[in-house]
Scaffold this motif. Structure first.
Motif, PDB file in Angstrom:
ATOM      1  N   LYS A   4     -43.285 -16.697 -46.422  1.00 30.46           N
ATOM      2  CA  LYS A   4     -43.528 -17.940 -47.131  1.00 30.46           C
ATOM      3  C   LYS A   4     -42.224 -18.731 -47.215  1.00 30.46           C
ATOM      4  N   GLU A   5     -42.316 -20.036 -46.929  1.00 32.56           N
ATOM      5  CA  GLU A   5     -41.144 -20.890 -47.040  1.00 32.56           C
ATOM      6  C   GLU A   5     -40.917 -21.272 -48.489  1.00 32.56           C
ATOM      7  N   VAL A   6     -39.682 -21.136 -48.937  1.00 30.02           N
ATOM      8  CA  VAL A   6     -39.308 -21.481 -50.298  1.00 30.02           C
ATOM      9  C   VAL A   6     -38.068 -22.358 -50.222  1.00 30.02           C
ATOM     10  N   GLU A   7     -38.117 -23.498 -50.888  1.00 30.64           N
ATOM     11  CA  GLU A   7     -36.971 -24.399 -50.877  1.00 30.64           C
ATOM     12  C   GLU A   7     -35.865 -23.845 -51.761  1.00 30.64           C
ATOM     13  N   THR A   8     -34.631 -23.937 -51.274  1.00 33.36           N
ATOM     14  CA  THR A   8     -33.483 -23.483 -52.043  1.00 33.36           C
ATOM     15  C   THR A   8     -32.302 -24.395 -51.780  1.00 33.36           C
ATOM     16  N   GLU A   9     -31.352 -24.389 -52.684  1.00 36.22           N
ATOM     17  CA  GLU A   9     -30.108 -25.125 -52.506  1.00 36.22           C
ATOM     18  C   GLU A   9     -28.923 -24.163 -52.438  1.00 36.22           C
ATOM     19  N   LYS A  10     -29.196 -22.871 -52.327  1.00 38.54           N
ATOM     20  CA  LYS A  10     -28.160 -21.845 -52.245  1.00 38.54           C
ATOM     21  C   LYS A  10     -27.809 -21.600 -50.778  1.00 38.54           C
ATOM     22  N   ALA A  11     -26.603 -21.948 -50.386  1.00 40.52           N
ATOM     23  CA  ALA A  11     -26.182 -21.815 -48.988  1.00 40.52           C
ATOM     24  C   ALA A  11     -26.322 -20.379 -48.495  1.00 40.52           C
TER      25      ALA A  11
END
Length: 120
Positions: A4-11
């Motif tokens: 499942k694709e999950v949006e993140t802002e953690k590089a």
């Protein structure tokens, strides 16, 4: 891990990057094939290139502009489209990424959109 694709802002957690946008109906735009270029600049201001694409340059306003990826779409009035650029298997560091989209409409190349994405 589940697929499942999950949006993140953690590089450190990014496995792929996806940029998507809609091309809305435009009654005055010419129908037909359109080349779209995407320019991604990393936090150092350098062009971000990807292993699964071929980067290059285009000429706009008399100057050469390097691009990260290119895609062709077939524009038809009354047929809005969602366009996606996707890159995986890349390493992304923390910082601000600049994303710009350009269109080659056979007469000239114009900037049609852009965004800034910050990775923590």
């Amino acid at each position: 891990k589940s697929g499942k694709e999950v949006e993140t802002e953690k590089a450190s957690r990014i496995e792929k990057i996806k940029v998507s946008f809609d091309i809305n109906d435009n009654p005055i735009a010419r129908e037909g094939k359109k080349d779209l270029y995407i320019v991604v600049k990393n936090p150092d201001g350098d062009l971000q290139t990807f292993t699964n694409t071929t980067s290059g340059t285009f000429i706009s306003g008399g100057k050469y502009t390097p691009y990260s990826d290119k895609i062709s779409v077939n524009f038809q009035r009354g047929d809005p489209k969602t366009v996606e650029f996707e890159w995986d298997g890349e390493d992304f560091k923390k910082g601000k990424y600049s994303i710009e989209v350009y269109e080659n409409n056979s007469k000239k190349i114009s900037k049609i959109g852009g965004a800034i994405k910050t990775l923590e």
